[in-house]
Design a protein around this motif. Structure first.
Motif: not given
Ligand code: CO
Ligand code: MF3
Ligand code: CO
Length: 264
Positions: A238-240, A100-104, A207-209, A111-114
């Motif tokens: 995964w993403e931070h 689940v990849d979200v960007t607000v 970073i989102e390998p 802000g981008d994380s999954s």
């Molecule tokens: Co993302």
């Protein structure tokens, strides 16, 4: 436009946006269960962003050159889907793994994380792929400090994934982020140490390998967005979003539910 060094004001805004992206994932977590559709997750996310967070879903109608507008408020990438899976009628079932990849967007900042979720009890292989991918992201994060180079990040990620017999997807990368969703630099998840851009305090990037259990090759489906493994093997990501600080890094996409770091 070259790589920006963020101002104190930008950094403050990015801390807020990053925390909100992470809190959105926290909110969604208990809902990622057998029987829910990926479209249901999208609706939950959309309403939480708009009604509770007062954030803007960055992916909704996002249209990079050569693409049709992306039709949803997040990406849900199940099993052999590598990334950019479009939410829909598909019901999650026990044994699935889903990214689940979200960007607000908050006050203009992204802000981008999954995260990966195992639905019900995962197979040993699926669980291991998710763990190794998480470790690979963290190995990359731990390299971040002024003077380190982008190739150093790519190298440790690639080494970890390939050391477990997995493959790094080459066609997608991490990215600078700020007032733009995607900006310079490109953060490759493979590479050679001592090559590439030198990091400086004030840079912010993801970073989102993406790691495939089988071969590295991918295909894009006819919807123009959904990326799948060419060999139908499982894929994890995964993403931070990370800030380069004077003495290392600060992860911006953190909140109460952020999974703990793996042992160094
Ligand atoms: Co993302
Ligand atoms: N969140 C993705 C990233 O990490 C981008 C998704 S773009 C979309 O960069 F249009 F597919 F949603
Ligand atoms: Co990203």
């Amino acid at each position: 436009m070259s790589v920006q060094i963020k101002t104190a004001e930008d950094i403050a805004g990015m801390r807020v946006a990053g925390r909100l992206a992470s809190e959105l994932l926290d909110y969604l977590t208990p809902h990622v269960q057998p029987g829910i559709t990926t479209g249901d997750i999208d609706k939950l996310a959309h309403d939480y962003m708009v009604d509770v967070q007062h954030t803007v879903p960055a992916t909704l109608n996002y249209q990079p050159p050569g693409h049709t507008p992306y039709p949803a408020s997040l990406c849900t990438s199940v099993n052999h889907v590598v990334c950019h899976g479009i939410p829909g009628d598909r019901k999650l079932k026990a044994g699935d793994i889903v990214n689940v990849d979200v960007t607000v967007i908050k006050d203009g900042y992204h802000g981008d994380s999954s995260r990966m979720f195992c639905v019900g009890a995962p197979s040993i292989q699926a669980k291991r792929l998710c763990e190794v991918t998480y470790e690979a992201m963290w190995k990359g994060i731990r390299v971040v400090r002024p003077g380190a180079q982008l190739g150093d990040i790519g190298h440790v990620i690639q080494k970890h994934a390939e050391g477990h017999g997995y493959a790094i997807v080459r066609e997608f990368c991490g990215h600078g982020i700020g007032r733009n969703f995607h900006e310079e630099p490109q953060v490759l998840h493979y590479g050679r140490p001592g090559t590439g851009l030198k990091l400086q305090a004030g840079m912010i990037f993801t970073i989102e390998p993406m790691v495939n259990a089988g071969r590295p090759g991918i295909r894009c489906l006819a919807d123009g967005w959904t990326i799948v493994t060419a060999d139908h093997s499982l894929s994890a990501q995964w993403e931070h979003t990370v800030l380069v600080t004077p003495d290392g890094y600060e992860i911006l996409t953190q909140s109460a539910g952020t999974p703990p770091p793996p042992p160094a």
